[in-house]
Write a protein that holds these residues in place. Structure first.
Motif, mmCIF file in Angstrom:
data_model
loop_
_atom_site.group_PDB
_atom_site.id
_atom_site.type_symbol
_atom_site.label_atom_id
_atom_site.label_comp_id
_atom_site.label_asym_id
_atom_site.label_seq_id
_atom_site.Cartn_x
_atom_site.Cartn_y
_atom_site.Cartn_z
ATOM 1 N N GLU A 225 -10.950 2.261 -35.810
ATOM 2 C CA GLU A 225 -12.305 2.428 -35.930
ATOM 3 C C GLU A 225 -13.004 1.681 -35.148
ATOM 4 N N ASP A 226 -12.688 0.293 -34.753
ATOM 5 C CA ASP A 226 -13.270 -0.421 -33.967
ATOM 6 C C ASP A 226 -13.085 -0.112 -32.499
ATOM 7 N N ALA A 229 -15.625 2.859 -32.089
ATOM 8 C CA ALA A 229 -16.943 2.334 -32.049
ATOM 9 C C ALA A 229 -17.249 1.508 -30.380
ATOM 10 N N LEU A 261 -19.860 8.403 -36.178
ATOM 11 C CA LEU A 261 -19.388 7.378 -36.331
ATOM 12 C C LEU A 261 -20.206 6.062 -36.843
ATOM 13 N N PRO A 263 -22.811 4.262 -35.083
ATOM 14 C CA PRO A 263 -22.424 3.070 -34.155
ATOM 15 C C PRO A 263 -23.836 2.140 -34.508
#
Length: 678
Positions: A225-226, A229, A261, A263
């Motif tokens: 996920e990081d 992002a 997502l 952000p």
């Protein structure tokens, strides 16, 4: 005693201060700046004008993110904290509080320009969009610095180059920066987008994505996920390229994936939301209204450039127009016009809103006023005014507006438009005048150019088409002089002169090529024997031996058409001979007896009340052995005997038993409208 006591108190205070400084040092090394700030405050209670303590407190507050408090301390102790000692911290606080102009003044007022002050100076210039000065600062830093921050400086320099290419349309020079990191690769892709090299930019972005995944996957603490992002900004730029290439469905899908997502970069979300609105246009307005909220997030104005913010405001005004929010549309367009009085788009939006309200006269008046005030934008405004006049059906007025645009009068596109419009209005003289003026301009400034000769050719064809052969002669002569071998032009010239001056037509006809030079060397036999050749015999001609054989040979080659088999009736029995008179009308058949009159089919209900002509036993259905059941029972089947089946004659092959039945069948056939298969 008193003196001794005072001296002892001073010694105790000095010991306390040194202990507090030890705490400040320890907390600073561990990164606990909040506790370090408390220790510094205790020192300032003992000595409020201690310069070092004040400086340390400002630094602790900055590390804690308390920029307003830090700036307040600096401004409160201006006599102690001079600009030379605290210039960087003050400028940094102003920069982080988005007081960019104040930060610039603070940096420029510093007597000594340190490296860290220059770094901050470059950031401030970038935020102010002073890209040339910013580029010079970073080049100087890269040239004269030797530390661990060289990669970051190169990344910032590449960002400046990308901004120049995108917003100022400056062709970037090759700085020789190696694209070893995904940030450098991303900035290089942005610079290529600014130059319109979309395919190359897409390849750079794909490389940046690979580098980003590779560098982040090496860290075990970074999750998928990081990584996604971090890749969001790269994917957003990929979607933008797709949108520019016309792949709106792919772009929209990628934009929505990024939004899902969630952000943290509000600037990225605002740009993506704006781009989705541009794809939706006047469709899917509900979705566009939802996306507008993302562009209004707090802090967006500090994350985007002026042109990005302006584009978002333009789209908000257009969306208000599409959603029939007239007041909101006027408010937004008016605000944009006050911010950028010379910009054309706010006026066009307001004019479009007036047109939607059927106020075309006001729209034209608004555009005319803007054109008078801003001559530099007069061309675009007049073209819009002409379009409005055409929409109103005032073609002649539109032509007058277009002819007033001196910069475009001689352009082929303008000439074509005016000629088409005048032809629509059947004003041939004005159309010819447009051609004449354009040809004269090219004769003066670009004689014998391709456009000049093209206009002469089109003018001549136009005049010939509308029967102005006498006026077309000069144009045709000019064309023929430029190319004496052009037989087509010479033929047109002779045709025109034949109606005006036959003698000159004869003179020019001498320049026509002879029939020998024009004859084509063709092998007639080879042409006739070619697959595409067909032989057609003249009517009335006699066919002799050899030709007759050829024709017979040709006839053998032709395929015979297969006749389709006729459809037979469903009840057709091949064992039974069909009625030979089945094709004749019923009245003409030999067995037709005519219609019998006077006989009544049935006498039931015709006598006195309760009387019957038939006996009760004849009317009792239960006593008849041949009456079948209404429906067969489950598991049983009624099958006729084979002997009975073989003796049955199909209905169409049976002769009618009586004239009444024959007549009834005829009436049924007439009602259906069909003719029967047999």
């Amino acid at each position: 005693m008193a003196a001794a006591a005072a001296g002892g108190g001073a010694a105790a205070a000095g010991g306390a201060v040194s202990a507090l400084w030890s705490e400040v040092s320890r907390f600073g090394q561990s990164g606990d700046y909040a506790r370090a700030a408390k220790a510094v405050s205790k020192i300032l209670q003992i000595n409020k004008d201690d310069v070092t303590a004040l400086h340390c407190k400002v630094v602790c507050l900055i590390h804690s993110g308390s920029f307003k408090e830090a700036l307040s301390v600096i401004n409160t102790h201006t006599k102690v904290l001079t600009s030379d000692t605290i210039a960087f911290e003050k400028a940094y606080c102003e920069y982080r509080l988005n007081r960019i102009e104040n930060a610039l003044k603070t940096i420029q007022s510093a007597s000594q320009q340190t490296d860290k002050l220059k770094e901050l100076y470059g950031q401030v210039l970038y935020r102010l969009e002073h890209y040339d000065d910013c580029s010079a600062v970073y080049r100087d830093l890269i040239r004269n610095s030797q530390d661990d921050y060289e990669e970051e400086r190169k990344t910032n320099l590449s960002a400046v180059v990308a901004a120049q290419s995108t917003w100022e349309k400056v062709v970037p020079e090759d700085l020789g920066l190696q694209e070893a990191t995904y940030e450098l690769c991303y900035n290089a892709a942005c610079a290529l987008i600014g130059q319109g090299k979309l395919n190359e930019a897409m390849k750079k972005l794909q490389k940046a994505e690979d580098l980003c995944r590779q560098s982040l996957s090496e860290d075990s603490d970074v999750t998928e996920e990081d990584i996604e992002a971090e890749l969001a900004i790269i994917h957003g730029q990929m979607a933008y390229i797709m949108q520019l290439q016309g792949r709106t469905e792919d772009a929209l899908q990628l934009y929505n994936q990024i939004i899902k997502l969630k952000p943290t970069d509000v600037g990225l979300l605002a740009v993506i939301a704006n781009n989705i609105i541009t794809i939706n246009k006047d469709q899917n307005v509900f979705d566009s209204k939802k996306k507008v909220k993302l562009t209004n997030a707090e802090g967006v104005e500090h994350k985007l450039s002026k042109k990005q913010l302006q584009a978002i405001e333009f789209n908000k005004a257009l969306l208000a127009m599409y959603t029939n929010q007239a007041d909101q549309c006027r408010k937004l367009s008016g605000s944009l016009q006050s911010q950028s009085p010379e910009h054309l788009l706010p006026v066009l939006i307001e004019a479009a809103q007036l047109c939607r309200e059927k106020q075309h006269a006001k729209a034209v008046e608004l555009l005319q006023d803007f054109a008078d005030q801003h001559p530099a934008s007069a061309v675009e405004i007049k073209l819009t005014m002409a379009q409005l006049k055409i929409a109103q059906g005032s073609v002649t007025k539109a032509c007058i507006i277009l002819k007033s645009i001196e910069e475009l009068q001689h352009k082929p596109g303008m000439v074509s438009a005016l000629v088409t419009m005048y032809s629509h209005e059947e004003d041939i003289d004005s159309a010819i005048e447009v051609f004449t003026q354009a040809i004269q301009w090219y004769q003066q400034f670009q004689p014998k150019s391709s456009v000049h000769l093209l206009l002469i050719r089109e003018a001549a064809n136009f005049k010939l088409k509308h029967g102005r052969k006498k006026e077309a002669i000069s144009d045709l002569e000019e064309l023929w002089k430029q190319n004496p071998k052009d037989v087509h032009t010479l033929a047109q010239l002779i045709s025109a002169y034949s109606l005006v001056d036959p003698e000159k037509a004869k003179v020019f006809s001498k320049h026509l090529p002879s029939s020998d030079t024009m004859s084509l060397k063709v092998d007639v036999e080879a042409l006739e024997n070619s697959p595409g050749a067909t032989y057609i015999r003249k009517k009335g001609g006699k066919v002799t031996g050899e030709n007759q054989q050829k024709e017979q040979g040709q006839g053998d080659v032709k395929k015979k058409k297969k006749k389709k088999k006729g459809k037979l009736p469903k009840n057709y029995d091949p064992k039974v001979t069909p009625d030979p008179e089945r094709w004749l009308p019923m009245r003409e058949r030999s067995y037709y007896r005519g219609r019998k009159k006077g006989k009544k089919k049935d006498q039931i209900g015709k006598g006195t009340q309760g009387a019957t002509t038939a006996s009760a036993s004849e009317l009792d259905a239960s006593k008849t052995a041949t009456s079948p059941p209404t429906s067969p029972r489950p598991g049983s089947a009624v099958a006729p005997s084979s002997a009975a089946t073989s003796n049955v004659i199909p209905p169409r092959h049976q002769k009618p038993a009586g004239a009444a039945a024959t007549k009834k069948k005829q009436q049924q056939k007439k009602k259906k409208g069909g003719k029967g298969g047999w």
